[in-house]
Design an enzyme around this catalytic site. Structure first.
Site, PDB file in Angstrom:
ATOM      1  N   TYR A 107     110.653 -74.786  26.161  1.00 60.63           N
ATOM      2  CA  TYR A 107     109.209 -74.903  26.370  1.00 60.63           C
ATOM      3  C   TYR A 107     108.561 -75.511  25.138  1.00 60.63           C
ATOM      4  O   TYR A 107     108.731 -75.003  24.033  1.00 60.63           O
ATOM      5  CB  TYR A 107     108.639 -73.499  26.634  1.00 60.63           C
ATOM      6  N   SER A 108     107.870 -76.646  25.314  1.00 57.22           N
ATOM      7  CA  SER A 108     107.142 -77.285  24.220  1.00 57.22           C
ATOM      8  C   SER A 108     108.113 -77.637  23.091  1.00 57.22           C
ATOM      9  O   SER A 108     109.070 -78.379  23.313  1.00 57.22           O
ATOM     10  CB  SER A 108     106.012 -76.359  23.752  1.00 57.22           C
ATOM     11  N   TRP A 109     107.913 -77.118  21.871  1.00 56.28           N
ATOM     12  CA  TRP A 109     108.854 -77.363  20.769  1.00 56.28           C
ATOM     13  C   TRP A 109     110.259 -76.936  21.175  1.00 56.28           C
ATOM     14  O   TRP A 109     111.240 -77.603  20.843  1.00 56.28           O
ATOM     15  CB  TRP A 109     108.394 -76.598  19.538  1.00 56.28           C
ATOM     16  N   GLY A 111     111.480 -77.196  24.019  1.00 56.00           N
ATOM     17  CA  GLY A 111     112.028 -78.228  24.885  1.00 56.00           C
ATOM     18  C   GLY A 111     112.735 -79.314  24.098  1.00 56.00           C
ATOM     19  O   GLY A 111     113.752 -79.860  24.540  1.00 56.00           O
ATOM     20  N   THR A 133     107.046 -80.505  27.491  1.00 55.31           N
ATOM     21  CA  THR A 133     107.652 -80.995  26.273  1.00 55.31           C
ATOM     22  C   THR A 133     107.691 -82.519  26.270  1.00 55.31           C
ATOM     23  O   THR A 133     107.170 -83.166  27.194  1.00 55.31           O
ATOM     24  CB  THR A 133     109.055 -80.385  26.089  1.00 55.31           C
TER      25      THR A 133
END
Length: 307
Positions: A107-109, A111, A133
């Site tokens: 998730y996000s970073w 990812g 991401t």
């Protein structure tokens, strides 16, 4: 907790906590539930407890979570790592837990870390979910305002600051961002400045564009149409490059998986159940959720602006 996660709670929450030594790092880990293991890699500065809203919807999985060094209850590293180093750290955590192969939700970073892990240690990743991401350099960067806000962990320390910045940074309403269970956890265990800076350092200049086509794991890419931090074009770029990708776009901002977890967790569960059953089709190209049209990589040329 035994290495294979026996003794974890029968329900998805609360988890069972332990601490493992992963090379130079001391890492707090948590395991919840039972079933095929699903490794959850979180956003920058985030702690294990912030996963609770999503974890309660991801049933039938043994959820494996960790505080990246410098976040939650894991001490910061003495020397910062790049994404390759963080991926190696994750493999050491999996070794300590006796997990040879896992599904991974980044998730996000997290990812970006999930992409690096799938590239660097493909034998450890069965299936991949990339949510909110980007592929880093070569993707569409956020606006300069968003980049400036992301450079500080202040939103982890001040509810007022979080309310003021959430619409710009996450595309969230102030109330949804500051008055939800995941943000209670955000404010309760903020990251240290050193750990947060080390995560920024790790992702600065990072890119998966040159090797993303080599990632062979079946992948579900989930993008959000109102995401300022990971603009939705990035989901199309990744899905077009990955050889076995399915793309789903959801309504919502960057925190969709935490603020409104039910719809996106259903997508994740359906995708992973297909992998369990061995019924997932191997697409000739990336599949676009909803329309079934393949994404055309020519429609998403590389953006050379650093992320």
């Amino acid at each position: 907790m035994s290495p294979d996660g026996e003794g974890a709670a029968c329900t998805a929450w609360p988890p069972v906590y332990s601490t493992v030594q992963a090379g130079p790092a001391t890492v707090r880990v948590a395991v919840a539930g039972g079933g095929p293991p699903l490794l959850l890699l979180s956003g920058i500065g985030a702690n294990i407890e912030m996963w609770e809203p999503a974890a309660r919807h991801l049933t039938g999985r043994r959820l494996v979570m960790l505080d990246v060094p410098g976040t939650g209850c894991s001490p910061a590293l003495r020397v910062g790592l790049r994404m390759r180093g963080y991926a190696q750290l994750v493999t050491r955590v999996l070794d300590a837990l006796g997990l040879d192969r896992v599904d991974v939700l980044g998730y996000s970073w997290g990812g970006a870390l999930a992409q690096q892990l799938a590239h660097q240690a493909p034998d450890r990743v069965r299936a991949l979910v990339l949510a909110a991401t980007t592929p880093g350099v070569g993707g569409q960067p956020p606006s300069p305002w968003v980049v400036a806000l992301m450079s500080s962990p202040a939103r982890y320390y001040s509810r007022t600051y979080l309310r003021l910045t959430a619409p710009v940074l996450f595309g969230s309403s102030p109330g949804a961002a500051a008055d939800s269970p995941h943000d209670e956890a955000r404010l309760h265990r903020p990251p240290g400045l050193v750990g947060y800076t080390q995560q920024l350092y790790a992702v600065s200049g990072w890119s998966s564009r040159r090797w993303l086509r080599q990632v062979d794991a079946p992948t579900l890419v989930i993008g959000a149409r109102r995401d300022p931090l990971a603009p939705p074009r990035n989901a199309h770029i990744m899905a077009a490059a990955l050889p076995h990708a399915r793309l789903e776009m959801v309504d919502g901002g960057h925190l969709f998986l935490l603020e409104d977890p039910a719809p996106s967790c259903t997508l994740v569960e359906d995708f992973l159940r297909e992998q369990d059953a061995g019924t997932a089709p191997v697409p000739a190209g990336p599949q676009l959720g909803g329309s079934g049209r393949p994404a055309d990589p020519r429609a998403f040329p590389a953006d050379r602006t650093p992320h």
